[in-house]
Design a protein around this motif. Structure first.
Motif, PDB file in Angstrom:
ATOM      1  N   GLN A 131      21.056   5.453  54.286  1.00 31.02           N
ATOM      2  CA  GLN A 131      21.418   6.771  53.757  1.00 31.02           C
ATOM      3  C   GLN A 131      21.120   7.879  54.767  1.00 31.02           C
ATOM      4  O   GLN A 131      20.076   7.870  55.430  1.00 31.02           O
ATOM      5  N   LEU A 132      22.055   8.825  54.862  1.00 31.07           N
ATOM      6  CA  LEU A 132      21.910   9.989  55.727  1.00 31.07           C
ATOM      7  C   LEU A 132      21.829  11.256  54.880  1.00 31.07           C
ATOM      8  O   LEU A 132      22.284  11.294  53.735  1.00 31.07           O
ATOM      9  N   ARG A 133      21.276  12.293  55.480  1.00 29.31           N
ATOM     10  CA  ARG A 133      21.250  13.619  54.872  1.00 29.31           C
ATOM     11  C   ARG A 133      21.931  14.600  55.813  1.00 29.31           C
ATOM     12  O   ARG A 133      21.660  14.603  57.020  1.00 29.31           O
ATOM     13  N   LEU A 134      22.839  15.406  55.283  1.00 31.79           N
ATOM     14  CA  LEU A 134      23.462  16.493  56.036  1.00 31.79           C
ATOM     15  C   LEU A 134      22.915  17.806  55.491  1.00 31.79           C
ATOM     16  O   LEU A 134      23.019  18.069  54.296  1.00 31.79           O
ATOM     17  N   LYS A 135      22.348  18.622  56.359  1.00 26.90           N
ATOM     18  CA  LYS A 135      21.848  19.934  55.946  1.00 26.90           C
ATOM     19  C   LYS A 135      22.589  21.001  56.731  1.00 26.90           C
ATOM     20  O   LYS A 135      22.573  21.014  57.963  1.00 26.90           O
ATOM     21  N   LEU A 136      23.263  21.900  56.001  1.00 18.01           N
ATOM     22  CA  LEU A 136      24.045  22.953  56.624  1.00 18.01           C
ATOM     23  C   LEU A 136      23.181  24.173  56.901  1.00 18.01           C
ATOM     24  O   LEU A 136      22.075  24.316  56.374  1.00 18.01           O
ATOM     25  N   ALA A 137      23.696  25.080  57.699  1.00 21.28           N
ATOM     26  CA  ALA A 137      22.962  26.301  58.042  1.00 21.28           C
ATOM     27  C   ALA A 137      22.704  27.153  56.808  1.00 21.28           C
ATOM     28  O   ALA A 137      21.768  27.941  56.782  1.00 21.28           O
ATOM     29  N   SER A 138      23.515  27.011  55.783  1.00 14.51           N
ATOM     30  CA  SER A 138      23.337  27.773  54.543  1.00 14.51           C
ATOM     31  C   SER A 138      22.152  27.267  53.730  1.00 14.51           C
ATOM     32  O   SER A 138      21.740  27.916  52.771  1.00 14.51           O
ATOM     33  N   GLY A 139      21.600  26.097  54.091  1.00 15.86           N
ATOM     34  CA  GLY A 139      20.512  25.498  53.335  1.00 15.86           C
ATOM     35  C   GLY A 139      20.969  24.393  52.408  1.00 15.86           C
ATOM     36  O   GLY A 139      20.139  23.676  51.840  1.00 15.86           O
ATOM     37  N   ARG A 140      22.271  24.227  52.227  1.00 13.73           N
ATOM     38  CA  ARG A 140      22.774  23.171  51.365  1.00 13.73           C
ATOM     39  C   ARG A 140      22.551  21.796  51.989  1.00 13.73           C
ATOM     40  O   ARG A 140      22.691  21.629  53.198  1.00 13.73           O
ATOM     41  N   SER A 141      22.231  20.836  51.149  1.00 15.84           N
ATOM     42  CA  SER A 141      22.017  19.472  51.616  1.00 15.84           C
ATOM     43  C   SER A 141      22.918  18.518  50.848  1.00 15.84           C
ATOM     44  O   SER A 141      23.163  18.704  49.651  1.00 15.84           O
ATOM     45  N   PHE A 142      23.399  17.481  51.554  1.00 16.19           N
ATOM     46  CA  PHE A 142      24.239  16.456  50.963  1.00 16.19           C
ATOM     47  C   PHE A 142      23.730  15.104  51.436  1.00 16.19           C
ATOM     48  O   PHE A 142      23.236  14.979  52.555  1.00 16.19           O
ATOM     49  N   TYR A 143      23.878  14.103  50.571  1.00 17.89           N
ATOM     50  CA  TYR A 143      23.338  12.783  50.860  1.00 17.89           C
ATOM     51  C   TYR A 143      24.453  11.749  50.822  1.00 17.89           C
ATOM     52  O   TYR A 143      25.307  11.775  49.929  1.00 17.89           O
TER      53      TYR A 143
END
Length: 206
Positions: A131-143
């Motif tokens: 599993q990976l996590r993507l964290k955007l500059a806006s603070g949003r995270s997706f898995y």
């Protein structure tokens, strides 16, 4: 390997990046080579299919359908040492009208997001579960969890770990979990009209 499936050789001075990016083309890369977006026509892309999950690892179910996301990292210049763009795409769902037509669909994937990697932090969420996590500059995270790839899925995930290592500055360890600087507004709209923003697909708080 057949020329149809390989792009012009990636020539960055970084041996690790060169090895990772010089791979056989996947479905997204083959589609982009057709020239819809000129900047990606000959760009090396490393891509895989993932299932969108929650932070707890539960599958995100949208309208009783598992959400599959094609994730790719691209180098828009052969002189770059590391990938500089993140691509997100989803399968095209055939319309009722197109289902009656013969022949393959015009496009198999819909490109929904194109993000500069300097505004995205990719990290391993759970290595054992791929599993990976993507964290955007806006603070949003997706898995995301890597889709099954037969016996090679652990090797494929290890290649993503190497990509993450390439993208991570050496001194970043002391800033673990912080959003990268950037304009959050850059992530407010999908790349294509009518595309569902990733923020509506399993977004989790940071």
């Amino acid at each position: 390997m057949h020329q149809e499936f390989v792009l012009p050789y990636y020539t960055a001075d970084c041996d690790q990046a060169r090895g990772l990016m010089n791979t056989a083309m996947g479905p997204l890369q083959r589609q982009l080579r057709a020239g819809e977006y000129e900047i990606f026509q000959y760009a090396p892309i490393f891509e895989s299919d993932f299932i969108q999950i929650s932070k707890r690892g539960e599958v995100v179910d949208v309208h009783n359908r598992v959400r599959v996301v094609t994730v790719g990292v691209a180098c828009t210049s052969p002189a770059l040492l590391v990938p500089n763009v993140l691509l997100l795409a989803r399968p095209v769902v055939p319309s009722e009208e197109s289902r009656g037509r013969r022949g393959p669909p015009a496009k198999a994937l819909e490109l929904t997001r194109l993000l500069p990697l300097r505004f995205v932090k990719i990290s391993v969420h759970d290595g054992e579960m791929l599993q990976l996590r993507l964290k955007l500059a806006s603070g949003r995270s997706f898995y995301l969890q890597l889709c099954p790839q037969g016996d090679a899925h652990y090797e494929l995930f290890d290649m993503w770990v190497q990509i993450i290592s390439l993208l991570r500055p050496p001194a970043e360890g002391s800033h673990e979990g912080q959003a990268l600087p950037g304009d959050p507004g850059a992530f407010g709209e999908p790349l294509l009209q009518g595309a569902e923003p990733l923020g509506q697909l399993g977004e989790e708080p940071a």
